[in-house]
Design an enzyme around this catalytic site. Structure first.
Site, mmCIF file in Angstrom:
data_model
loop_
_atom_site.group_PDB
_atom_site.id
_atom_site.type_symbol
_atom_site.label_atom_id
_atom_site.label_comp_id
_atom_site.label_asym_id
_atom_site.label_seq_id
_atom_site.Cartn_x
_atom_site.Cartn_y
_atom_site.Cartn_z
ATOM 1 C CG ASP A 18 44.104 42.640 40.110
ATOM 2 O OD1 ASP A 18 43.377 43.320 39.362
ATOM 3 O OD2 ASP A 18 43.648 41.849 40.970
ATOM 4 C CG ASP A 20 39.020 45.170 42.772
ATOM 5 O OD1 ASP A 20 39.477 46.247 43.176
ATOM 6 O OD2 ASP A 20 38.076 45.088 41.976
ATOM 7 C CG ASP A 192 42.708 38.476 43.096
ATOM 8 O OD1 ASP A 192 41.592 37.932 43.226
ATOM 9 O OD2 ASP A 192 42.872 39.496 42.401
#
Length: 277
Positions: A18, A20, A192
């Site tokens: 991922d 961000d 996250d």
């Protein structure tokens, strides 16, 4: 940390990241808000709301409902934006905005996976007009991102053709595994957000990075390793130590990274609405 070099007689493997708050310390889309304002794509008011949304994102993240509101609003806001103009703005400001917020720990992981013979794939809900150049900066081999329809006039129509989010990310990973010959049981994934649980559980080696509260609980319950990245560093400062030269990114799903500031408007509106209820 050392990775075992791949035995190339075995099926290929990859590491899926991922973007961000996993590879970079902020939201890739929101980070370009000021640049899009200066380029005339959004108003000053929208730029200010984007700054507020970045703060909200950094402190609390976004749940499923917020992401859905964001998707609907960005598709409407970017309608009529010239794609080439968006790409030029991103290219002009990429190093100033993104280079300083790349996590040193993530850059090291990318280097180590490449050294071990694994492909590195960035899988992001943001659009490829933002994600593709970031992937190239990082030396990623492939990019999966949201795609929006571009009209004959070279402008976004506002329609979403492909949304790289939640279960769709996992589907993209499985499709890549089939086309590229990846053995998912031996692959790695990093995120996250709890919205990426489908992506994480699709591989044999999932990692929660700077996890939100929901993902942290999920990771603890499933025994997934938890990593804390907290050292943003300019990538060029690491180049003398890199053992693997950067590779250009291949775009799997091209998309509307143009929606940089749109998330801010959605977040701000949802927060204001909640405050007045």
């Amino acid at each position: 940390m050392l990775w075992v070099v791949e035995n190339h007689s075995l099926p290929r493997t990859a590491a899926f990241f991922d973007l961000d708050k996993t590879v970079i310390a902020k939201s890739s889309t929101l980070t370009f808000g000021k640049s899009f304002y200066q380029g005339g794509l959004i108003t000053r008011r929208a730029a200010l709301r984007t700054a507020y949304a970045q703060f909200v994102f950094l402190t609390g993240g976004a749940d499923h409902d917020q992401m859905e509101r964001m998707r609907k609003y960005l598709s409407a806001l970017c309608r009529g934006w010239n794609v080439q103009q968006v790409k030029e703005i991103v290219a002009e400001t990429l190093h100033d905005l993104i280079d300083p917020i790349i996590y040193d720990e993530a850059a090291s992981l990318i280097e180590e996976h490449h050294s071990a013979g694994r492909d590195v794939v960035i899988v992001s809900t943001s659009g490829a007009e933002v994600v593709e150049p970031i992937g190239e900066l990082l030396g990623a081999d492939r990019v999966v991102a949201t795609r929006m329809v571009v009209g004959d006039d070279g402008c976004f129509t506002g329609e979403v053709e492909y949304y790289a989010y939640g279960p769709t990310k996992a589907e993209a990973i499985r499709e890549l595994a089939q086309s590229e010959g990846y053995d998912l049981d031996r692959c790695f994934a990093y995120s996250d957000s709890a919205t990426d649980v489908p992506m994480l559980e699709s591989v044999g080696h999932p990692y929660a990075v700077n996890p939100d509260r929901t993902l942290r609980r999920e990771a603890l319950a499933r025994g997934w390793p938890i990593l804390d990245f907290n050292r943003p560093v300019r990538l060029k400062q690491r180049l003398p130590t890199l053992s693997v030269p950067p590779r250009p990114a291949l775009v799997v799903a091209a998309a509307v990274g143009a929606a940089a500031a749109t998330a801010g408007l959605v977040w701000y509106a949802s927060r204001r609405k909640a405050a007045t209820v």
